[in-house]
Design a protein around this motif. Sequence first.
Motif, PDB file in Angstrom:
ATOM      1  N   GLU A   1       7.541   4.424  -1.434  1.00  0.00           N
ATOM      2  CA  GLU A   1       8.679   4.791  -0.602  1.00  0.00           C
ATOM      3  C   GLU A   1       8.550   4.253   0.814  1.00  0.00           C
ATOM      4  N   LEU A   2       7.325   4.247   1.340  1.00  0.00           N
ATOM      5  CA  LEU A   2       7.068   3.769   2.698  1.00  0.00           C
ATOM      6  C   LEU A   2       5.923   2.765   2.652  1.00  0.00           C
ATOM      7  N   PRO A   3       6.219   1.521   2.283  1.00  0.00           N
ATOM      8  CA  PRO A   3       5.148   0.520   2.136  1.00  0.00           C
ATOM      9  C   PRO A   3       4.341   0.356   3.424  1.00  0.00           C
ATOM     10  N   GLY A   4       3.035   0.360   3.266  1.00  0.00           N
ATOM     11  CA  GLY A   4       2.151   0.163   4.407  1.00  0.00           C
ATOM     12  C   GLY A   4       1.841   1.410   5.202  1.00  0.00           C
ATOM     13  N   ILE A   5       2.399   2.574   4.780  1.00  0.00           N
ATOM     14  CA  ILE A   5       2.215   3.790   5.567  1.00  0.00           C
ATOM     15  C   ILE A   5       0.742   4.169   5.681  1.00  0.00           C
ATOM     16  N   TRP A   6      -0.027   3.968   4.592  1.00  0.00           N
ATOM     17  CA  TRP A   6      -1.425   4.392   4.625  1.00  0.00           C
ATOM     18  C   TRP A   6      -2.261   3.473   5.504  1.00  0.00           C
ATOM     19  N   TRP A   7      -1.905   2.177   5.561  1.00  0.00           N
ATOM     20  CA  TRP A   7      -2.675   1.271   6.400  1.00  0.00           C
ATOM     21  C   TRP A   7      -2.344   1.468   7.876  1.00  0.00           C
ATOM     22  N   VAL A   8      -1.098   1.861   8.156  1.00  0.00           N
ATOM     23  CA  VAL A   8      -0.776   2.234   9.535  1.00  0.00           C
ATOM     24  C   VAL A   8      -1.593   3.453   9.945  1.00  0.00           C
ATOM     25  N   GLY A   9      -1.686   4.427   9.026  1.00  0.00           N
ATOM     26  CA  GLY A   9      -2.507   5.605   9.308  1.00  0.00           C
ATOM     27  C   GLY A   9      -3.968   5.247   9.502  1.00  0.00           C
ATOM     28  N   ALA A  10      -4.464   4.295   8.690  1.00  0.00           N
ATOM     29  CA  ALA A  10      -5.857   3.862   8.838  1.00  0.00           C
ATOM     30  C   ALA A  10      -6.073   3.182  10.182  1.00  0.00           C
ATOM     31  N   ALA A  11      -5.083   2.395  10.629  1.00  0.00           N
ATOM     32  CA  ALA A  11      -5.194   1.749  11.942  1.00  0.00           C
ATOM     33  C   ALA A  11      -5.249   2.796  13.049  1.00  0.00           C
ATOM     34  N   MET A  12      -4.419   3.832  12.918  1.00  0.00           N
ATOM     35  CA  MET A  12      -4.456   4.914  13.907  1.00  0.00           C
ATOM     36  C   MET A  12      -5.799   5.625  13.870  1.00  0.00           C
TER      37      MET A  12
END
Length: 375
Positions: free
Chosen positions: A222-233
């Motif tokens: 549903e939100l592609p890349g959401i987990w990698w954005v979270g990992a970057a944060m």
Amino acid sequence: MTTWPAAAALWALAYGLLALYWSAGGAGFPFGAADPDPGIDKGMSILGGAHQASAAPVIAVCAMAATVLAGLLAVRTWPGRAGAALEAIAWAVALVLGIVLPDYRPLVAVGHLPVLLAGKPFGWPEDVTIASQVPWPVVNQFICILGGILFAVAALAHRRTRTGACAACGHSGRDHDPARWGAVAVWIAAGVPVLYATTRWAWALGVPFGFSAAELRQMDQELPGIWWVGAAMGSMGLIGSVLTVGLIRPWGEAFPRWIPVLRGRRVPVALAVVPAMAVAMLVTSAGLMFARALYVNPSMGNWAAMGPSLLWPVWGAALAVAAVAYRLRRQTPCARCGDSQSGRGTAPHLPLSSGARAASHNPASAHPGHARHRP
């Protein structure tokens, strides 16, 4: 007229005039239903239920009262209990504006903008713009945070004058021993981001920590890349943890040898303290928002998603204390009053390593390490 209280008075007057404009039906009211964020109805904002017709006049009255308060602090020094009471009210205004009123979006904006700038040339993340991170309601929160900072500094400035503290360094003749309580605060402030980063990296790597594997995959679709954005944060939080430790280590006081031009020079105190205090305010506001949202909607999220965020007020408080301790420890003899943080004109009494001591006399011999420029 004292500068900082006068600046706070001007800020409050300007915001009061803006609130009067909203009271007359003007556009741009940033709270309640006028805020387009869907989280408003879920307790995200303390003013999420505000209506312009009724709330704007109240905001105008509060802003004008704050103008009077700051004006009183500016025109003279009020002695004794009267001065202490005015300072306490100013601190209350500062806490409301700088910590209670904002939600997590200023922190998200500060954290996401570097990620978005780095990913923009590659078109990642998709359908996310920099402008979307700072709509007018978020800009208004930054304005309120600025007001909170002004009122806090105004209260401090008035107290310095009232207590006879040095106007340049703030020293009032009391001894300070920041070594012990500063170290405790540093380790607390460094530990909380590790918990947050652990959950975000687990999700990015496909570990269903707090979620089922199916839920993890569905949210990624549903939100592609959401987990990698979270990992970057989370990674930024880990970097902040390392830099926070620099508040009690010699490499937090001298630029390391591998940094051109600056190598061996002393790290300016403000370069460590100002970002630390800013992050402390942002994470405390965000943590209070998550606690408020969870109170309004107990079914919101899960323990893995919400748990680390509920500890953010602890993180913020510890980081602020650690920054104050660092400033006290680094305080050198004042050119105006001759005092240092120890009250006797001596060098800070938390010992440095031999390399850091040498750096104060010979920049080329500085202790290697990492300069702390962000909490």
